[in-house]
Design an enzyme around this catalytic site. Structure first.
Site, short mmCIF file in Angstrom:
data_model
loop_
_atom_site.label_atom_id
_atom_site.label_comp_id
_atom_site.label_asym_id
_atom_site.label_seq_id
_atom_site.Cartn_x
_atom_site.Cartn_y
_atom_site.Cartn_z
N CYS A 21 12.05 8.78 -36.15
CA CYS A 21 11.09 7.70 -36.43
C CYS A 21 11.80 6.35 -36.50
CB CYS A 21 10.37 7.96 -37.75
SG CYS A 21 9.44 9.50 -37.77
C1 BEZ Z 1 12.40 12.46 -37.50
O1 BEZ Z 1 11.82 11.40 -37.40
O2 BEZ Z 1 13.56 12.59 -37.19
C2 BEZ Z 1 11.64 13.69 -37.95
C3 BEZ Z 1 10.58 13.59 -38.82
C4 BEZ Z 1 9.93 14.72 -39.26
C5 BEZ Z 1 10.34 15.97 -38.81
C6 BEZ Z 1 11.41 16.06 -37.91
C7 BEZ Z 1 12.06 14.91 -37.48
#
Ligand code: BEZ
Length: 211
Positions: free
Chosen positions: A45
């Site tokens: 994210c």
């Molecule tokens: C991420 O943004 O890396 C992420 C968020 C939730 C679950 C897995 C990855």
């Protein structure tokens, strides 16, 4: 019931990093992209939001406002924004909606419990100036989106809306486009002064009209 293409994008008012936002008023007469990410302070994210911030000018050129969302609070968003700036080299420059009670996430079907129990997946909704949903994409949590592709589909959607053309497989800006079947050959002659080639009566290609 889930949202389908052509539906009016559900309106809402919510807090964001840019203050309170009412979706339809905020978008005005322009295009909009509403996209969810699973959670603040997560790695993929962080890269996505930095990428969108870097592309802000490209969305603006297309008269399109971008709005992010996760089920976190504005306070969390603001804290995380400092990490985005530090690691991605760009400040958060578009609103991030707070949706701690999951009101918007439920409204837009952004929670897919078999994939992620309580967090939003990576949903994208492109909303046209008429406030209807023109495109939906869903990615899983572990796959960061390709925002160049989202700009590409926005270009395609705007060509269809403004010029009655469709775009072929793997089309990119500058390639020839396809005249939609609802335009007759006679109308096409007037509408596309650069001419068109009919490979089949139903497959008519013409140079990109807005170039
Ligand atoms: C991420 O943004 O890396 C992420 C968020 C939730 C679950 C897995 C990855």
């Amino acid at each position: 019931m889930s949202i389908q293409l052509g539906d009016t994008a559900p309106d809402f008012t919510a807090d964001s990093t840019a203050g309170s936002i009412s979706l339809h008023d905020y978008l005005g007469d322009g295009w909009g992209i509403l996209f969810s990410h699973p959670k603040d302070y997560t790695p993929v994210c962080t890269t996505e939001l930095g990428t969108v911030a870097k592309l802000k000018g490209d969305f603006e050129k297309r008269n399109c406002k971008v709005i992010g969302l996760s089920v976190d609070s504005v306070e969390d968003h603001n804290g995380w924004a400092a990490d985005i700036e530090e690691t991605q080299g760009v400040a958060l420059n578009f609103p991030l909606l707070a949706d701690p009670d999951r009101k918007i996430a439920e409204m837009y079907g952004m929670i897919h419990p078999k994939a992620l129990a309580t967090l939003t997946v990576r949903s994208v909704f492109v909303i046209g100036p008429d406030k209807t949903v023109k495109l939906m994409i869903t990615y899983p949590a572990a796959t960061g989106r390709n925002f160049d592709e989202i700009l590409r589909v926005l270009d395609s959607l705007q060509l269809t809306a403004n010029h009655s053309v469709a775009t072929p497989a793997n089309w990119k800006d500058g390639d020839d486009v396809i005249i939609v079947p609802s335009v007759s050959d006679e109308d096409a002659k007037a509408k596309f002064p650069k001419g068109f080639k009919a490979l089949k009566p139903y497959l008519r290609v013409t140079p990109q009209p807005n170039r």
